[in-house]
Design a protein around this motif. Structure first.
Motif, short mmCIF file in Angstrom:
data_model
loop_
_atom_site.label_atom_id
_atom_site.label_comp_id
_atom_site.label_asym_id
_atom_site.label_seq_id
_atom_site.Cartn_x
_atom_site.Cartn_y
_atom_site.Cartn_z
N ILE A 29 -1.33 -5.50 -0.02
CA ILE A 29 -2.50 -6.51 0.02
C ILE A 29 -3.14 -6.70 -1.41
CG2 ILE A 29 -5.08 -7.07 0.81
CD1 ILE A 29 -4.48 -5.45 3.33
N TRP A 79 -3.50 -6.76 12.96
CA TRP A 79 -3.55 -8.28 12.01
C TRP A 79 -4.92 -8.72 12.70
CZ3 TRP A 79 -1.81 -9.47 7.58
CH2 TRP A 79 -1.84 -10.65 7.13
N HIS A 99 -3.71 5.08 2.53
CA HIS A 99 -4.14 3.89 1.88
C HIS A 99 -4.40 4.15 0.46
CE1 HIS A 99 -7.89 0.88 1.43
NE2 HIS A 99 -6.89 0.74 0.88
N TYR A 149 4.96 -0.78 6.04
CA TYR A 149 3.73 -0.66 5.52
C TYR A 149 3.10 -2.01 4.98
CZ TYR A 149 6.74 -0.94 1.30
OH TYR A 149 7.86 -1.24 0.47
N ARG A 150 1.99 -2.23 4.40
CA ARG A 150 1.35 -3.45 4.21
C ARG A 150 0.82 -3.43 2.84
NH1 ARG A 150 -2.77 -5.34 8.37
NH2 ARG A 150 -0.73 -5.76 9.56
N GLY A 154 -0.34 2.44 5.51
CA GLY A 154 0.38 2.72 6.21
C GLY A 154 0.08 3.92 6.83
N LYS A 200 0.65 1.76 13.16
CA LYS A 200 0.89 0.45 13.37
C LYS A 200 -0.28 -0.26 13.08
CE LYS A 200 3.65 -2.35 16.18
NZ LYS A 200 4.89 -2.71 15.28
N LEU A 201 -0.35 -1.10 12.19
CA LEU A 201 -1.69 -1.85 11.63
C LEU A 201 -1.61 -2.96 12.44
CD1 LEU A 201 -0.65 -1.57 7.92
CD2 LEU A 201 -2.69 -0.27 9.07
#
Ligand code: AMP
Length: 118
Positions: free
Chosen positions: A80, A106, A36, A77-78, A100, A103-104
């Motif tokens: 935001i 939602w 993060h 990765y995500r 990342g 597996k995130l």
């Protein structure tokens, strides 16, 4: 002065990953994923709607460099950015969260809640 400007100036310590003349990436102090990171411009820009397009273009390249350095390109990765009050922005200095390393999930909302939000 805002907390992220203080980090840029070295007045508050951070755990940096990568930096150049214009951007800094460091670990979020309260991680929500195995990886993060926060990515910020060194100049103070408060909100996404105030962000010059050229700065955003260069920030994109920097974020891509960070993701590559962290070995996240293959699995993904995500990204935001919480923007303004409704977006949940706590620190008034533009930043992207890069999450990342797993597996995130939602968030799911009930149809009623989704309808209300729209
Ligand atoms: P936001 O809600 O999008 O404004 O997120 C602000 C983020 O900054 C949060 O995830 C905090 O955990 C993070 N944060 C606040 N202070 C620090 C700090 N001194 N070093 C690293 N991360 C921080």
């Amino acid at each position: 002065m805002c907390i992220f400007c203080k980090i840029v100036k070295g007045e508050i310590p951070s755990n940096p990953i990568l930096e150049n003349d214009d951007f800094l990436c460091f670990h979020d102090i309260n991680p929500r994923a195995p990886i993060h990171l926060l990515i910020i411009p060194k100049t103070h820009v408060e909100k996404f709607q105030d962000t010059p397009a050229e700065l955003m273009a260069n920030m994109t390249l920097f974020i891509q460099e960070v993701a590559k350095k962290m070995g996240l390109d293959e699995n993904g990765y995500r990204l935001i950015t919480n923007n303004g009050d409704d977006g949940g922005q706590e620190v008034p200095h533009l930043h992207f969260h890069l999450l990342g390393g797993t597996k995130l999930s939602w968030p799911h909302f009930s149809p009623e809640a989704t309808h209300k939000a729209l």
